[in-house]
Write a protein that holds these residues in place. Structure first.
Motif, PDB file in Angstrom:
ATOM      1  N   ALA A 295      -2.570  -1.581  -0.081  1.00  0.00           N
ATOM      2  CA  ALA A 295      -1.348  -1.153  -0.755  1.00  0.00           C
ATOM      3  C   ALA A 295      -1.280  -1.708  -2.167  1.00  0.00           C
ATOM      4  O   ALA A 295      -0.843  -1.022  -3.098  1.00  0.00           O
ATOM      5  CB  ALA A 295      -0.128  -1.601   0.051  1.00  0.00           C
ATOM      6  N   ALA A 296      -1.711  -2.968  -2.331  1.00  0.00           N
ATOM      7  CA  ALA A 296      -1.718  -3.557  -3.672  1.00  0.00           C
ATOM      8  C   ALA A 296      -2.726  -2.859  -4.576  1.00  0.00           C
ATOM      9  O   ALA A 296      -2.475  -2.645  -5.773  1.00  0.00           O
ATOM     10  CB  ALA A 296      -2.041  -5.043  -3.578  1.00  0.00           C
ATOM     11  N   GLU A 297      -3.854  -2.471  -3.995  1.00  0.00           N
ATOM     12  CA  GLU A 297      -4.891  -1.795  -4.780  1.00  0.00           C
ATOM     13  C   GLU A 297      -4.429  -0.412  -5.231  1.00  0.00           C
ATOM     14  O   GLU A 297      -4.743   0.029  -6.346  1.00  0.00           O
ATOM     15  CB  GLU A 297      -6.163  -1.680  -3.943  1.00  0.00           C
ATOM     16  N   ASN A 298      -3.685   0.275  -4.366  1.00  0.00           N
ATOM     17  CA  ASN A 298      -3.211   1.630  -4.680  1.00  0.00           C
ATOM     18  C   ASN A 298      -1.701   1.646  -4.898  1.00  0.00           C
ATOM     19  O   ASN A 298      -1.027   2.616  -4.529  1.00  0.00           O
ATOM     20  CB  ASN A 298      -3.580   2.593  -3.547  1.00  0.00           C
ATOM     21  N   GLY A 299      -1.182   0.566  -5.467  1.00  0.00           N
ATOM     22  CA  GLY A 299       0.263   0.437  -5.635  1.00  0.00           C
ATOM     23  C   GLY A 299       0.871   1.548  -6.467  1.00  0.00           C
ATOM     24  O   GLY A 299       2.031   1.922  -6.248  1.00  0.00           O
ATOM     25  N   ALA A 300       0.133   2.112  -7.383  1.00  0.00           N
ATOM     26  CA  ALA A 300       0.669   3.176  -8.236  1.00  0.00           C
ATOM     27  C   ALA A 300       0.974   4.438  -7.439  1.00  0.00           C
ATOM     28  O   ALA A 300       1.795   5.265  -7.864  1.00  0.00           O
ATOM     29  CB  ALA A 300      -0.321   3.493  -9.354  1.00  0.00           C
ATOM     30  N   ASN A 301       0.320   4.604  -6.283  1.00  0.00           N
ATOM     31  CA  ASN A 301       0.546   5.810  -5.483  1.00  0.00           C
ATOM     32  C   ASN A 301       1.761   5.700  -4.564  1.00  0.00           C
ATOM     33  O   ASN A 301       2.228   6.727  -4.046  1.00  0.00           O
ATOM     34  CB  ASN A 301      -0.689   6.100  -4.611  1.00  0.00           C
ATOM     35  N   ILE A 302       2.249   4.484  -4.320  1.00  0.00           N
ATOM     36  CA  ILE A 302       3.288   4.281  -3.308  1.00  0.00           C
ATOM     37  C   ILE A 302       4.592   5.005  -3.646  1.00  0.00           C
ATOM     38  O   ILE A 302       5.182   5.659  -2.768  1.00  0.00           O
ATOM     39  CB  ILE A 302       3.509   2.782  -3.075  1.00  0.00           C
TER      40      ILE A 302
END
Length: 288
Positions: free
Chosen positions: A74-81
């Motif tokens: 989630a931290a790695e793809n935080g921009a998608n959340i």
């Protein structure tokens, strides 16, 4: 030292001795109950661990592996959340609709059952025990069991979840409503009866106005619980955001950002509903 006699023929020494004996007996019974409780807990744990596929002690060291994987992805793809949270809003609305509909239907059924099972208000006094047992059964059976049966009969979707939660809500709220009814004044009911009002009119005009604030307070609290229940029932194919969460879990790594988005959305929703309902419950009950 001379004992001073007290009323009832006992002396201070006798009273002190009786008190110490009673205290010792209570401590002994408490110790026995504690030992029995610990023994039951230990034996139950051993049995459960023996039947568990992987074993508790072998798996306890990995308990934080999954959360850490979810948080890392989630931290790695935080921009998608944020975008994923928007995508799952329709499923969240479906979950809220299931909770709201089941709460409304269950509350209406609970009002009727509670009035029929309250002494002094019951339409058929001899059947109060029957209606009480009906409420006991409906709240004793877990929602997920009812939902699984209904899914087998009706197929997957939100309707089985709504019916299952409504049945459980009717039993849970019915118990609370009946306790509220017992504190209602019977004078308005007797006055309405003296002028020829029917049972329904006596309940609607004489009882409901007295207990409505407590009814609404308990119904709001139950709505919070039903949001969680409707999300959980999504795991067994009842639709809503729980179904999306199950699918995201099934895909495993690579979809954990979706899992995180759903968790955040659910958390924010439950907190918001809790704050709003707490505010209105306090206003309804007159507490601050």
């Amino acid at each position: 030292m001379t004992d001073v006699s007290l009323g009832g023929g006992g002396t201070t020494a006798d009273i002190q001795s009786a008190y110490m004996e009673m205290t010792h007996r209570k401590r002994m019974y408490g110790g026995i109950l504690l030992v029995v409780f610990v023994a039951l807990m230990a034996s139950g744990f051993v049995v459960a661990d023996g039947r568990n596929a992987g074993g508790f002690w072998n798996g306890i060291t990995n308990v934080f592996d999954f959360p850490s994987e979810v948080v890392a992805e989630a931290a790695e793809n935080g921009a998608n959340i944020p975008g994923l949270m928007v995508n799952y809003l329709p499923s969240l609305i479906e979950t809220l609709n299931i909770a709201a509909a089941s709460t409304l239907i269950g509350a209406l059924a609970a009002i009727l059952l509670s009035l029929l099972s309250t002494r002094g208000l019951a339409r058929w006094p001899r059947l109060t025990g029957l209606f009480r047992r009906m409420m006991d059964i409906s709240r004793a059976v877990p929602e997920i069991v009812i939902a699984l049966v209904l899914i087998f009969v009706l197929g997957g979707g939100p309707v089985p979840a709504m019916i299952a939660i409504a049945i459980h809500t009717a039993g849970a709220l019915g118990k609370l409503f009946s306790e509220v009814n017992e504190n209602a004044s019977l004078k308005p009911v007797e006055g309405l009866e003296s002028v020829g009002a029917t049972w329904g009119q006596r309940m609607v005009l004489g009882v409901i106005p007295q207990v409505a604030p407590n009814y609404l307070s308990y119904a709001l609290l139950r709505f919070e619980i039903n949001i969680r229940a409707s999300a959980i029932l999504g795991f067994v194919g009842s639709g809503g955001i729980g179904y999306d969460l199950k699918n995201a879990f099934s895909w495993g790594q690579g979809r954990y950002d979706e899992v995180a988005a759903i968790f955040i959305l659910l958390f924010l929703t439950i907190v918001a509903v809790d704050q709003i309902s707490s505010h209105y419950r306090n206003r309804l009950t007159g507490s601050h």
